[in-house]
Write an enzyme that holds these catalytic residues in place. Sequence first.
Site, mmCIF file in Angstrom:
data_model
loop_
_atom_site.group_PDB
_atom_site.id
_atom_site.type_symbol
_atom_site.label_atom_id
_atom_site.label_comp_id
_atom_site.label_asym_id
_atom_site.label_seq_id
_atom_site.Cartn_x
_atom_site.Cartn_y
_atom_site.Cartn_z
ATOM 1 N N HIS A 131 3.619 -19.991 -9.542
ATOM 2 C CA HIS A 131 3.055 -18.757 -8.965
ATOM 3 C C HIS A 131 4.114 -17.675 -8.843
ATOM 4 O O HIS A 131 3.916 -16.538 -9.289
ATOM 5 C CB HIS A 131 2.468 -19.075 -7.587
ATOM 6 C CG HIS A 131 2.018 -17.867 -6.819
ATOM 7 N ND1 HIS A 131 0.694 -17.506 -6.724
ATOM 8 C CD2 HIS A 131 2.713 -16.939 -6.105
ATOM 9 C CE1 HIS A 131 0.595 -16.403 -5.999
ATOM 10 N NE2 HIS A 131 1.812 -16.040 -5.602
ATOM 11 N N GLU A 132 5.237 -18.013 -8.242
ATOM 12 C CA GLU A 132 6.243 -16.988 -7.969
ATOM 13 C C GLU A 132 6.888 -16.458 -9.252
ATOM 14 O O GLU A 132 7.118 -15.256 -9.393
ATOM 15 C CB GLU A 132 7.307 -17.537 -7.019
ATOM 16 C CG GLU A 132 6.770 -17.942 -5.647
ATOM 17 C CD GLU A 132 6.081 -16.812 -4.903
ATOM 18 O OE1 GLU A 132 6.295 -15.637 -5.249
ATOM 19 O OE2 GLU A 132 5.317 -17.099 -3.976
ATOM 20 N N HIS B 102 4.897 -13.814 -10.919
ATOM 21 C CA HIS B 102 5.083 -12.423 -10.515
ATOM 22 C C HIS B 102 6.118 -11.735 -11.410
ATOM 23 O O HIS B 102 5.985 -10.538 -11.725
ATOM 24 C CB HIS B 102 5.534 -12.353 -9.058
ATOM 25 C CG HIS B 102 4.433 -12.565 -8.074
ATOM 26 N ND1 HIS B 102 3.275 -11.826 -8.075
ATOM 27 C CD2 HIS B 102 4.312 -13.431 -7.025
ATOM 28 C CE1 HIS B 102 2.493 -12.219 -7.077
ATOM 29 N NE2 HIS B 102 3.089 -13.194 -6.435
ATOM 30 N N TYR C 287 1.451 -3.219 -6.424
ATOM 31 C CA TYR C 287 1.173 -4.231 -5.399
ATOM 32 C C TYR C 287 0.407 -3.625 -4.223
ATOM 33 O O TYR C 287 0.934 -3.466 -3.119
ATOM 34 C CB TYR C 287 2.475 -4.871 -4.942
ATOM 35 C CG TYR C 287 2.291 -6.246 -4.340
ATOM 36 C CD1 TYR C 287 1.812 -7.291 -5.123
ATOM 37 C CD2 TYR C 287 2.602 -6.507 -3.012
ATOM 38 C CE1 TYR C 287 1.639 -8.558 -4.600
ATOM 39 C CE2 TYR C 287 2.441 -7.771 -2.477
ATOM 40 C CZ TYR C 287 1.953 -8.788 -3.276
ATOM 41 O OH TYR C 287 1.778 -10.043 -2.746
ATOM 42 N N GLU D 168 -1.624 -10.914 -7.565
ATOM 43 C CA GLU D 168 -1.593 -12.216 -6.902
ATOM 44 C C GLU D 168 -2.435 -13.246 -7.660
ATOM 45 O O GLU D 168 -2.044 -14.409 -7.808
ATOM 46 C CB GLU D 168 -2.091 -12.087 -5.463
ATOM 47 C CG GLU D 168 -1.068 -11.561 -4.491
ATOM 48 C CD GLU D 168 0.133 -12.494 -4.346
ATOM 49 O OE1 GLU D 168 -0.030 -13.720 -4.491
ATOM 50 O OE2 GLU D 168 1.236 -11.997 -4.112
ATOM 51 N N ASP E 137 -1.443 -6.483 4.580
ATOM 52 C CA ASP E 137 -1.277 -7.189 3.303
ATOM 53 C C ASP E 137 -1.594 -6.254 2.136
ATOM 54 O O ASP E 137 -2.212 -6.653 1.162
ATOM 55 C CB ASP E 137 -2.153 -8.446 3.269
ATOM 56 C CG ASP E 137 -1.842 -9.378 2.107
ATOM 57 O OD1 ASP E 137 -0.712 -9.325 1.591
ATOM 58 O OD2 ASP E 137 -2.739 -10.153 1.716
ATOM 59 N N HIS F 88 -3.630 -10.734 -0.926
ATOM 60 C CA HIS F 88 -3.704 -12.192 -0.939
ATOM 61 C C HIS F 88 -5.113 -12.707 -0.673
ATOM 62 O O HIS F 88 -5.421 -13.863 -0.979
ATOM 63 C CB HIS F 88 -2.751 -12.801 0.101
ATOM 64 C CG HIS F 88 -1.322 -12.773 -0.294
ATOM 65 N ND1 HIS F 88 -0.476 -11.737 0.027
ATOM 66 C CD2 HIS F 88 -0.574 -13.658 -1.013
ATOM 67 C CE1 HIS F 88 0.735 -11.989 -0.459
ATOM 68 N NE2 HIS F 88 0.701 -13.137 -1.098
#
Length: 924
Positions: free
Chosen positions: A401-402, A405, A416, A425, A493, A498
Amino acid sequence: MERKLPRIITAALLILSLSAAAQVTDKRVSQKNVSENGQPSLITFSDVSTYKGTDSQKVFKEQLGLKDNQSFRKVKAETDKQGYTHEKFQLYEQGIKVEFANYTLHSQNGKLVSMNGEYYNIENVKLTPALSQQEAFNRALSHTHASEYLWEKPQDAKEIGYEKPVGELVLLPDMEQQGEQRTTDKVRLAYKFDIYATKPLSRGDLYIDAQTGKALFYNATIKHLNDNVHARKVSASKSESKETVSAKKAIVAANAATRYSGTQTIQTTLSGSSYILLDGTRGNGIQTYNSARTATYPTTNFTDADNNWTAAEYNNTNKDNGALDAHWGAEMTYDYWSAVHGRNSYDDAGAKIKSYVHYNLIAAGYSSNNNAFWNGSVMTYGDGSGTGGFDILTSLDVAGHEIGHAVCTYTANLAYQKESGAMNEAFSDIWAACIEYRAAPTKSTWLVGEDIERRSGHVALRSMSNPKSEGQPDTYGGTNWISVSCTPTSSNDYCGVHTNSGVFNHWFYILSVGKTGTNDIGSSYNVTGIGIDKAAKIAFRLEDVYLTSNSTFANARTSGIQSAIDLYGAGSAEVIATTNAFYAIGVGAVYSGSTDTTAPSAPTGLAASGTTGTTTNLTWTASTDNVAVTGYDIYQGTTLKGSSTTTSYNVTGLTALTTYSFTVKAKDAAGNVSAASNAVSVTTTAATVSYCASQGNSTADERISKVVFGTINNTSTGTAGYENYTSLSTNAARGSAYTITITPVWTSTTYNEGYAVFIDYNQDGDFADSGETVWTKAASKTTPVTGTITIPATAVLGATRMRVSMKYNAIPTSCEGFSYGQVEDYTINITASGTIEAEPIAAGITETTETESFALYPNPVESELNISLSEANGYSYKIINTLGQQLGSGQVSGTIDVSRLSTGIYLIELNNGAKKIVKKFAKQ
């Protein structure tokens, strides 16, 4: 490679976008979609168009109305596997970059096929700043209001390649408006600063109005795994080196007992006398460091003396085995992008992937360590808080996942916030699922963060198959949807990135596996999945080729359908599924490309062949259709098992000795489905396993002379690097401890030898599961070597494989070939704990006590009883119950089928006329 212009154009005429479709008067244009500001977002060209791929400036002027004081500068060009060339351009107004204003031209065989992106028809903009760079920078610091910044820590800044920002003058579109809200081409002159604060921790591009000093927009670079969870010394037991590792040092494979994924093979590097987590075989390297519970980025390595990264060493209170997950996860992420999408690291230029484990988020101003993030340069993992939060956040899907990005930064670069941020995301979750599906298919593909979840009432951070189960929406604007009509801040957020990501996650899930239902806005849908591999290709083309920084869900639908057309052709099952999956999540209309309502004929002649314990191969006669059959769905009972575009399908994942019923249905491009074929019944065979190869390449100087374990007492005279002694077995009871003794023999010189013993406790055909490396000993000249092995209570009953390995100067792994030494395999029969309750033998029958020339195994037995005799010729057998009744007889030929016997104690009598042997055995 038949997907040329006419097919693309046909589909383009049939597909409606949520963004407005402009009336087309230019015969060169077959479709033009415009954004809410009136500017074209996607243009496709007809077969009468004469535009070439080299006509960039001409087409920008004629199709976008590019002004004389504007220009598009090429920033990237690439050609894909489908033969398309994609050239990406950046818009400038009087020499000043217009942020996020990119346009891409797509051509094939030299001819321009389509173009898409963001364009702004700018008028009357002030291009002279009222503030100096320093004044704007001071405003940026005042807005950030941090107590520490990374440029104040030169060593950390250098390690991740960060420098104090000087400010870039750009023109920024009105970021308060997105999607349907964006109705103007208003831009503002702004200074752009990459602000990296270390306390409290944050990093992002902050835009300061060059006239007023107002903060206009913050585009977060640090993207946390989950902002819905409070996120706002671990010195590794072997952590020591701070040197810069030379690429010339030895890179070797190693076994690593990870925290979440069992024992995996990783690449390490010999540095001095120890091994470190540095893989020099992938791109420009993958390296995993230890932040040692500080909020810093040191060059401290995790090290291991013998390159055998065991659970005994690393599964400690520091959670150091999490570093092994991070390292392996980065390797698997690199491999996914390389093998599936042909991408060399996240930037497609081999960028080194650095991971920092044991990072202290509390020291960086957060309330807990329950997070992980990509900081724009490196991976950063917190240790978690355990119960009530998360375990150390280094699981495979978190790594995927990270790093996803980072891929987004070098492709669509989705802003974002709001809808673009939600897709940012979601793409990371999508790639996490794909990477987990490829590298660890037994894990829960459609759950995100299930390995690290420790909160009561939660099974994972997010569910892609059922987003509502974790508080996300599965429908655009539906239950749990967070309105994007807000000012994005970290506290909300960035308008729910998210949370709203669940909608796009669900689109990918539905596209992959299919789904029938009614969404939150009342739309009933029936989507046939195309499989995760095809869905991933469409999703990546969407992210890499078509989406731009401020894209919305509506833009994603238009470009997602175009991506499916590019890859699979107009009117294909993939295009239909892509369209209808968007409809299922409440974005756009159902596919309406055909009025065909005639279903294909039912498949005939369904038959099964080649059935094993876990697989069977199905074949059938092709169906017919008034247009064309596009594929077949295979059903196991009433459950969809899979799909095929041919008239065969290999069914996998079956259970041994189980009966299944299969049918097949045909489908066409319009979504019509045939009646079911004839049903075929299949009974799988007994389970079989196949073990990996392992051997020494030379036994000239040393080999195994003797192995003693239980009743196995084998003096080996074999000189091959691998010896198969699986005909020799011993019982081993759950919960009992046994001594193993291995005696080496040397031809002349005595060398140091390392040892390892492996037992396949779960009988799945490998030694890779937790606890299956049952004993190791570091290299020494000791002879013999001994150890103790305790059979776990979870071991599967019955016969399984034990592997004994001896390797020169190092501890061997279970599946390697090595220069000097030997590998031997034996059979272990796992029995229940305790003793078997013996029943008295019938009167007149005496059990033989002499067993040197006789062996009976496994005992207890489930189905096949093996008989080993030193005098093999002429023996017949009888099976007798404890009452003296004969239940079976025959000639001894190695194995006897006892599967039909009831559970209990029996005797077997062997007789060759001169000698009689009687022995008890237990039937499970």
